[in-house]
Design an enzyme around this catalytic site. Structure first.
Site, PDB file in Angstrom:
ATOM      1  CE1 TYR A  87       3.999 -31.521  -3.251  1.00  0.00           C
ATOM      2  CE2 TYR A  87       2.388 -30.731  -1.661  1.00  0.00           C
ATOM      3  CZ  TYR A  87       3.167 -30.525  -2.789  1.00  0.00           C
ATOM      4  OH  TYR A  87       3.117 -29.315  -3.436  1.00  0.00           O
TER       5      TYR A  87
ATOM      6  N   PRO B 200      13.792 -28.639  -6.987  1.00  0.00           N
ATOM      7  CG  PRO B 200      13.156 -27.072  -8.602  1.00  0.00           C
ATOM      8  CD  PRO B 200      14.261 -28.014  -8.239  1.00  0.00           C
TER       9      PRO B 200
ATOM     10  CG  HIS C  70      -3.787 -25.572  -1.183  1.00  0.00           C
ATOM     11  ND1 HIS C  70      -3.326 -25.466  -2.461  1.00  0.00           N
ATOM     12  CD2 HIS C  70      -4.413 -24.392  -0.914  1.00  0.00           C
ATOM     13  CE1 HIS C  70      -3.661 -24.282  -2.953  1.00  0.00           C
ATOM     14  NE2 HIS C  70      -4.301 -23.609  -2.037  1.00  0.00           N
TER      15      HIS C  70
ATOM     16  CE  LYS D 240       8.557 -32.749   0.857  1.00  0.00           C
ATOM     17  NZ  LYS D 240       7.385 -32.345   1.637  1.00  0.00           N
TER      18      LYS D 240
ATOM     19  CE1 TYR E  40       5.107 -30.123  -7.792  1.00  0.00           C
ATOM     20  CE2 TYR E  40       2.970 -30.292  -6.720  1.00  0.00           C
ATOM     21  CZ  TYR E  40       4.307 -29.925  -6.697  1.00  0.00           C
ATOM     22  OH  TYR E  40       4.830 -29.347  -5.564  1.00  0.00           O
TER      23      TYR E  40
HETATM   24  C1  DHB Z   1       6.044 -24.030  -5.535  1.00  0.00           C
HETATM   25  C2  DHB Z   1       7.330 -24.427  -5.785  1.00  0.00           C
HETATM   26  C3  DHB Z   1       7.639 -25.756  -5.868  1.00  0.00           C
HETATM   27  O1  DHB Z   1       8.899 -26.159  -6.090  1.00  0.00           O
HETATM   28  C4  DHB Z   1       6.661 -26.727  -5.730  1.00  0.00           C
HETATM   29  O2  DHB Z   1       6.990 -28.021  -5.818  1.00  0.00           O
HETATM   30  C5  DHB Z   1       5.375 -26.330  -5.463  1.00  0.00           C
HETATM   31  C6  DHB Z   1       5.068 -24.988  -5.380  1.00  0.00           C
HETATM   32  C7  DHB Z   1       5.697 -22.603  -5.422  1.00  0.00           C
HETATM   33  O3  DHB Z   1       6.552 -21.763  -5.675  1.00  0.00           O
HETATM   34  O4  DHB Z   1       4.557 -22.286  -5.087  1.00  0.00           O
END
Ligand code: DHB
Length: 393
Positions: free
Chosen positions: A387, A296, A75, A300, A204
């Site tokens: 990121y 989450p 991506h 990371k 997001y």
């Molecule tokens: C996923 C989990 C995350 O915490 C995140 O920030 C982006 C993607 C995932 O499970 O795909």
């Protein structure tokens, strides 16, 4: 008690322990991995699926990237969504052409397990490390208890890759160990659904009802999350309620509905930050969740764990092959600098995207932050670099 001798005992067969085992194996350093859970359990444990640029390279360089390169999704951007409108952050344009790999953590685990078993290296499932002893002597050992009964494994070093509640960080005396902790007033309800992703890039989303995240695993499987209150339970969330809320939070004028399908996995995860210091206690080295937890948002956790392993592997090689202790001596400080950067980024992402249910001043600040990230190239560049490659910057 049976006895075994190896150079490095690795406690825990998550991504960190398995990658360390693989790297040491490739350099001819004898090691044993012990895992409390079954193979089936660790291969099914669903976690985030975003791998940073440099960490994907690390996995490939270790010889474990073949299927990831074939099946993983590269991506080049993400979407930030608020007020029911989408704003693309062109990650690769802003981060020197680098991209992210979308590939589930449990797939990385499966690939590493298959590699290890393929070369016949020792990996003991359903075997609990009950004690780590002699860490400040030159003859440390780990006592394990599993399908083969009790075994004492003598070694030169112990790698604690066994998570927050494992035996490794408990082995460091409380007089030495410092623990930094923060809990967040949210949890994530995550689902895996047999539904074609209605998006090409991760979304997001901040909505006044709470956070939402649209992610994916393959052309036919979507991974979605809802921010919920920390006391909420799965029983309160029927399939219909989950889809209605996802639709409500994620809707835009262009895409008012997301694709739905059977939910094949679901869970609620609390959000917290933990940092344990130091990450080394003499011959015991902590890596991954044994030393730190990040919330989450931004995915990371595994990246941070594998970056620890990259440093630890070099340090162990220098010590065991050249009797050079310098990298081991700096292991904790080297890692912790990066760990705190990841904590900073993960809290920043969390705080920007999870509306407060109590504090409207906070909500005003969050909206200002989001608009700044979207409107300012400088601000979005910082987000993109962190990121895409925080753990290799
Ligand atoms: C996923 C989990 C995350 O915490 C995140 O920030 C982006 C993607 C995932 O499970 O795909």
């Amino acid at each position: 008690m049976k006895e075994l001798r190896t150079q490095v005992v690795i406690v825990g067969a998550g991504p960190a322990g398995l990658l360390l085992g693989q790297l040491l194996q490739s350099e001819g350093i004898d090691n044993v991995v012990v895992e409390q859970r079954s193979r089936e359990y660790i291969e099914k444990r669903v976690r985030a699926g975003v791998i940073e640029h440099g960490i994907a390279e690390l996995i490939s360089d270790a010889g474990a990237g073949e299927r990831m390169k074939r099946e993983g999704l590269v991506h080049h951007g993400i979407e930030l969504r608020y007020d029911n409108a989408s704003h693309r952050i062109p990650l690769s344009d802003l981060a020197g052409g680098k991209s992210i790999m979308v590939y589930g953590q449990q797939e990385v685990v499966k690939d590493l397990v298959a590699l290890r078993l393929g070369v016949g290296a020792l990996l003991l499932f359903e075997t609990e490390a009950t004690a780590i002893e002699g860490i400040t002597t030159d003859a440390p050992y780990v006592e394990v208890d599993g399908v083969d009964g009790k075994v004492r494994i003598s070694c030169d070093y112990v790698a604690g890759c066994d998570g927050t509640f494992g035996v490794a960080n408990r082995t460091i005396p409380t007089s030495v160990l410092r623990r930094y902790e923060r809990t967040y007033p949210f949890s994530w309800l995550g689902i895996l659904a047999e539904a074609a992703p209605a998006t090409e890039e991760l979304i997001y989303c901040r909505h006044e009802n709470g956070f939402a995240l649209y992610s994916l695993r393959s052309p036919t499987v979507s991974r979605l999350y809802l921010g919920v209150r920390p006391d909420e339970t799965l029983e309160q969330w029927s399939d219909d309620r989950i889809w209605d809320e996802l639709n409500l939070r994620l809707a835009t004028e262009e895409v008012p509905e997301i694709n739905q399908g059977p939910i094949i996995e679901r869970g609620i995860t609390a959000m917290r930050s933990i940092v344990v210091e130091p990450m080394r206690y003499d011959r015991l080295l902590l890596a991954g969740d044994a030393a730190h937890i990040v919330p989450p948002t931004g995915a990371k956790g595994m990246n941070l764990a594998l970056a620890d392993v990259r440093v630890l592997f070099q340090a162990l090689i220098a010590q065991l092959k050249s009797n050079d202790a310098r990298l081991l001596d700096s292991y904790s400080a080297t890692c912790l600098e990066r760990v705190w950067r990841a904590e900073e980024f993960s809290t920043y992402m969390t705080q920007m995207l999870h509306p407060s249910y109590e504090d409207d001043f906070e909500n005003g600040v969050q909206m200002a932050r989001l608009r700044q990230v979207v409107d300012s190239r400088e601000a979005s560049t910082v987000l993109a670099r962190n990121y895409v490659d925080l753990n290799s910057l």
